[in-house]
Design an enzyme around this catalytic site. Structure first.
Site, PDB file in Angstrom:
ATOM      1  N   GLU A 132      14.098  14.651  14.295  1.00 42.29           N
ATOM      2  CA  GLU A 132      13.700  16.020  14.604  1.00 42.29           C
ATOM      3  C   GLU A 132      12.190  16.197  14.531  1.00 42.29           C
ATOM      4  OE1 GLU A 132      13.936  18.706  10.635  1.00 42.29           O
ATOM      5  OE2 GLU A 132      15.870  17.997  11.368  1.00 42.29           O
TER       6      GLU A 132
ATOM      7  N   GLU B 242      32.519  24.219  24.258  1.00 39.09           N
ATOM      8  CA  GLU B 242      33.674  25.108  24.273  1.00 39.09           C
ATOM      9  C   GLU B 242      33.700  26.038  25.481  1.00 39.09           C
ATOM     10  OE1 GLU B 242      33.413  26.899  20.398  1.00 39.09           O
ATOM     11  OE2 GLU B 242      34.660  25.338  19.491  1.00 39.09           O
TER      12      GLU B 242
END
Length: 306
Positions: free
Chosen positions: A118, A87
């Site tokens: 992960e 963004e």
């Protein structure tokens, strides 16, 4: 005795006594419970105000000197980092390499669960090496429970390379101690749905990243007053916003604002500088560049010359 691999002691994994009857609540009772619990995010941000401010200052300094900001996470934390990074270019007209998101599992993990990835600390370290992170960069490790190996591996590798490191977690320091230049703890308590850190932990993390990236961009001169003067004019909505910014900050009507925007090459900040100083596009661009794109600083310098 607690098993060494058990994570049940972590704040993010504990059972919330306020939601023991979650499966018996009406829809309205459920909404009200969420509302009460989500209110804790505001308190958590308030208690982390000092390290958040320090993170803004250190990151702003690094980016002014040509460094980059990297968010590293897995699952929800990784997606939030990628979102915040994505963004920045449309909001602040930053080059895409300035703020980047690194998620365990890569782009595929944005739309499909890959939580097993992960657990690979070496993958986090490899991601740091792949991007040639160095002492001018800032690496933000995001892990709600504080123990994600991918994130810890990335932070360790970043420290070895001399990068500034920031650690964001939703557990207290005694539950997950990590060495970083700045340690941000966002303690919102156990989730309504035990262990589901996409809830309060995700919300407070998004809030913290909003504050960090926006604060940094303010320090970089990407904002004038509270206006998005470095907005990238890439669609009808952003074109309209650009025109309204020009109209609000000048006495131009919409047609005049549109003409000014076009004459500046659709750069709102440059358009304002041209309007207020009388400089042409090329001279205005040179003045802005000499003040690292800071409109207020460029205006002040021009006024002193007058």
């Amino acid at each position: 005795m607690t098993h060494p691999e058990s994570r049940g002691h972590l704040l993010t994994e504990q059972v919330n006594p306020n939601s023991n009857n979650l499966d018996r609540l009406t829809a309205l009772e459920l909404v009200d419970l969420f509302n009460r619990e989500d209110a804790r995010t505001l308190d958590a941000i308030a208690k982390a105000r000092i390290p958040l401010a320090q993170a803004i200052e250190l990151t702003g300094k690094a980016l002014r000197q040509g460094g980059r900001l990297f968010y590293v996470g897995a699952g929800t934390s990784g997606r939030l980092g990628v979102l915040d990074a994505a963004e920045c270019p449309p909001t602040f007209c930053t080059p895409p390499e300035m703020v980047q998101g690194i998620i365990a599992g890569g782009a595929a993990a944005l739309v499909r669960s890959s939580e097993d990835l992960e657990d690979r600390k070496e993958d986090g370290a490899a991601a740091i090496a792949q991007r040639q992170i160095n002492s001018t960069d800032v690496v933000v490790g995001i892990t709600a429970g504080g123990t994600t190996p991918f994130v810890l591996g990335a932070l360790d590798a970043a420290k070895v390379r001399g990068a500034t490191t920031i650690y964001i977690a939703c557990v207290p320091i005694e539950q997950a101690s990590v060495e970083a230049d700045i340690d941000i703890r966002l303690l919102v308590g156990p989730e309504i749905l035990a262990g589901s850190t996409r809830l309060k932990a995700g919300t407070v993390t998004k809030m913290a990243l909003n504050i960090l990236s926006t604060g940094v961009m303010v320090q970089l001169g990407k904002v004038y007053g509270n206006r998005m003067v470095d907005v990238a004019v890439t669609n009808h909505k952003l074109h309209d916003r650009s025109l309204r910014i020009l109209q609000d900050l000048t006495e131009l009507n919409r047609l005049e604002a549109a003409q000014l925007l076009e004459s500046s090459g659709k750069r709102v900040k440059l358009a304002l500088l041209m309007h207020w100083t009388g400089l042409d596009k090329e001279a205005g661009a040179r003045l802005l560049e000499s003040y690292q794109g800071n409109l207020r600083a460029a205006l002040n310098a021009k006024n002193l010359q007058a």
